[in-house]
Each structure stands twice: as C-alpha cells, then as structure tokens.
Scaffold this motif. Structure first.
Motif, PDB file in Angstrom:
ATOM      1  N   ALA A  42       0.827  -1.207   0.000  1.00  0.00           N
ATOM      2  CA  ALA A  42       0.000   0.000   0.000  1.00  0.00           C
ATOM      3  C   ALA A  42       0.859   1.254   0.000  1.00  0.00           C
ATOM      4  CB  ALA A  42      -0.928  -0.004   1.211  1.00  0.00           C
ATOM      5  N   VAL A  43       1.938   1.251   0.758  1.00  0.00           N
ATOM      6  CA  VAL A  43       2.830   2.405   0.798  1.00  0.00           C
ATOM      7  C   VAL A  43       3.520   2.584  -0.551  1.00  0.00           C
ATOM      8  CG1 VAL A  43       4.939   3.299   1.857  1.00  0.00           C
ATOM      9  CG2 VAL A  43       3.156   2.307   3.283  1.00  0.00           C
ATOM     10  N   VAL A  44       4.009   1.477  -1.113  1.00  0.00           N
ATOM     11  CA  VAL A  44       4.678   1.550  -2.418  1.00  0.00           C
ATOM     12  C   VAL A  44       3.690   1.989  -3.499  1.00  0.00           C
ATOM     13  CG1 VAL A  44       5.775   0.153  -4.221  1.00  0.00           C
ATOM     14  CG2 VAL A  44       6.476  -0.095  -1.846  1.00  0.00           C
ATOM     15  N   GLY A  45       2.499   1.424  -3.492  1.00  0.00           N
ATOM     16  CA  GLY A  45       1.487   1.795  -4.485  1.00  0.00           C
ATOM     17  C   GLY A  45       1.075   3.242  -4.374  1.00  0.00           C
ATOM     18  N   LEU A  46       0.946   3.741  -3.153  1.00  0.00           N
ATOM     19  CA  LEU A  46       0.607   5.144  -2.962  1.00  0.00           C
ATOM     20  C   LEU A  46       1.744   6.041  -3.438  1.00  0.00           C
ATOM     21  CD1 LEU A  46      -1.521   7.087  -1.856  1.00  0.00           C
ATOM     22  CD2 LEU A  46      -0.352   6.959   0.335  1.00  0.00           C
ATOM     23  N   GLY A  47       2.974   5.624  -3.189  1.00  0.00           N
ATOM     24  CA  GLY A  47       4.124   6.397  -3.667  1.00  0.00           C
ATOM     25  C   GLY A  47       4.190   6.433  -5.181  1.00  0.00           C
ATOM     26  N   ILE A  48       3.904   5.309  -5.824  1.00  0.00           N
ATOM     27  CA  ILE A  48       3.908   5.264  -7.295  1.00  0.00           C
ATOM     28  C   ILE A  48       2.784   6.130  -7.849  1.00  0.00           C
ATOM     29  CG2 ILE A  48       3.507   3.763  -9.285  1.00  0.00           C
ATOM     30  CD1 ILE A  48       4.979   1.560  -7.746  1.00  0.00           C
ATOM     31  N   ALA A  49       1.613   6.050  -7.223  1.00  0.00           N
ATOM     32  CA  ALA A  49       0.464   6.801  -7.728  1.00  0.00           C
ATOM     33  C   ALA A  49       0.645   8.310  -7.572  1.00  0.00           C
ATOM     34  CB  ALA A  49      -0.797   6.358  -7.011  1.00  0.00           C
ATOM     35  N   THR A  50       1.317   8.752  -6.513  1.00  0.00           N
ATOM     36  CA  THR A  50       1.481  10.195  -6.309  1.00  0.00           C
ATOM     37  C   THR A  50       2.726  10.756  -6.988  1.00  0.00           C
ATOM     38  OG1 THR A  50       2.605   9.792  -4.204  1.00  0.00           O
ATOM     39  CG2 THR A  50       0.229  10.190  -4.137  1.00  0.00           C
ATOM     40  N   THR A  52       4.233   9.541  -9.930  1.00  0.00           N
ATOM     41  CA  THR A  52       4.280   9.411 -11.383  1.00  0.00           C
ATOM     42  C   THR A  52       2.895   9.646 -11.977  1.00  0.00           C
ATOM     43  OG1 THR A  52       3.827   7.042 -11.368  1.00  0.00           O
ATOM     44  CG2 THR A  52       6.127   7.699 -11.204  1.00  0.00           C
ATOM     45  N   ASP A  53       2.871   9.812 -13.277  1.00  0.00           N
ATOM     46  CA  ASP A  53       1.594   9.950 -13.974  1.00  0.00           C
ATOM     47  C   ASP A  53       0.951   8.598 -14.229  1.00  0.00           C
ATOM     48  OD1 ASP A  53       1.803  12.679 -14.059  1.00  0.00           O
ATOM     49  OD2 ASP A  53       2.865  12.681 -15.986  1.00  0.00           O
ATOM     50  N   ASP A  54       1.723   7.529 -14.104  1.00  0.00           N
ATOM     51  CA  ASP A  54       1.219   6.178 -14.339  1.00  0.00           C
ATOM     52  C   ASP A  54       0.408   5.736 -13.121  1.00  0.00           C
ATOM     53  OD1 ASP A  54       0.762   3.698 -15.426  1.00  0.00           O
ATOM     54  OD2 ASP A  54       2.683   2.870 -14.745  1.00  0.00           O
ATOM     55  N   GLN A  55      -0.880   5.662 -13.269  1.00  0.00           N
ATOM     56  CA  GLN A  55      -1.749   5.282 -12.158  1.00  0.00           C
ATOM     57  C   GLN A  55      -1.944   3.778 -12.044  1.00  0.00           C
ATOM     58  OE1 GLN A  55      -2.986   7.474  -9.908  1.00  0.00           O
ATOM     59  NE2 GLN A  55      -1.754   9.011 -10.946  1.00  0.00           N
ATOM     60  N   ALA A  56      -1.521   3.027 -13.045  1.00  0.00           N
ATOM     61  CA  ALA A  56      -1.694   1.572 -13.019  1.00  0.00           C
ATOM     62  C   ALA A  56      -0.438   0.930 -12.443  1.00  0.00           C
ATOM     63  CB  ALA A  56      -1.950   1.043 -14.417  1.00  0.00           C
ATOM     64  N   ASN A  57      -0.575   0.324 -11.290  1.00  0.00           N
ATOM     65  CA  ASN A  57       0.533  -0.417 -10.707  1.00  0.00           C
ATOM     66  C   ASN A  57      -0.018  -1.684 -10.068  1.00  0.00           C
ATOM     67  OD1 ASN A  57      -0.292   0.181  -8.008  1.00  0.00           O
ATOM     68  ND2 ASN A  57       0.672   2.179  -8.186  1.00  0.00           N
TER      69      ASN A  57
END
Length: 117
Positions: A42-50, A52-57
């Motif tokens: 969840a922490v990694v996914g939230l970091g990726i979502a905020t 980068t522009d890539d919302q799919a992880n």
C-alpha cells in the motif's frame, strides 16, 4: 413444561469443541499477519500513484488482496469466538475479536477523516 425450564430463562453455557481455542488463535494470528503484509504494498502503491503519472501499478491490488484475505481470516476467527464467548478464556476471547475490531476501527477512521477536513 419441561423439568429444565424452572431456571428463570437462563441458558447453559455451551462448551466449545476440542481445539476451538487453538483454531481461533491461529486464525487471528493469520489475520494480523495478512493485515501487516498489506502495508508495504500500500505504501509503495501510494508512492507510485502520487509520484508518477502512471496510475496503473500492481502494488495496490496486491495490498487490497492481502487486506481482504486478512479480513476473511478475521471473520473466520470472530464467528467461533462470539459463538462460544462465555466458555472461552479471556485471552482467547480478545485475541479472536481484536482483528475484526481493528478492521472496523480502520474503516470508521477512513470514513470520518474526510468529514473532519
């Protein structure tokens, strides 16, 4: 009128089947472990979502999967805990009930935080 009905409506405490306490403890430990396993994705996914522009992880669905599996284990521990509440030792009672209580607290906080802002 039956002979056992003079007790004023009191019901006898049912004893749990052999091994119920161990199953409750095992399921509660799995529930807590799975909830804990959901935190890093969840922490990694939230970091990726905020960041980068890539919302799919893949991290957020993995975190949701661990959380839902932990919720199922929490329910699986809470049902026999509530069924045999009076006959179980105090430690087993709370160990079986706390994973589901923590989930309900988390959901309550998630619903209240947007209202406070």
């Amino acid at each position: 009128m039956s002979a056992g009905s003079e007790g004023g409506g009191a019901t006898a405490v049912r004893t749990p089947p052999f091994g119920t306490s161990q199953r409750i403890r095992s399921r509660a430990i799995w529930a807590v472990s799975l909830f804990t396993a959901a935190i890093p994705p969840a922490v990694v996914g939230l970091g990726i979502a905020t960041a980068t522009d890539d919302q799919a992880n893949v991290a957020m669905p993995l975190a949701l999967f661990f959380w839902v599996l932990g919720f199922l284990f929490a329910l699986w521990a809470a049902v026999p805990t509530l069924r045999y509440w009076e006959a179980l030792p105090g430690q087993t009672r709370w160990l079986g009930a706390l994973p589901l209580l923590s989930v309900s607290l988390f959901i309550s906080l998630a619903l209240l935080v947007p209202l406070v802002r």
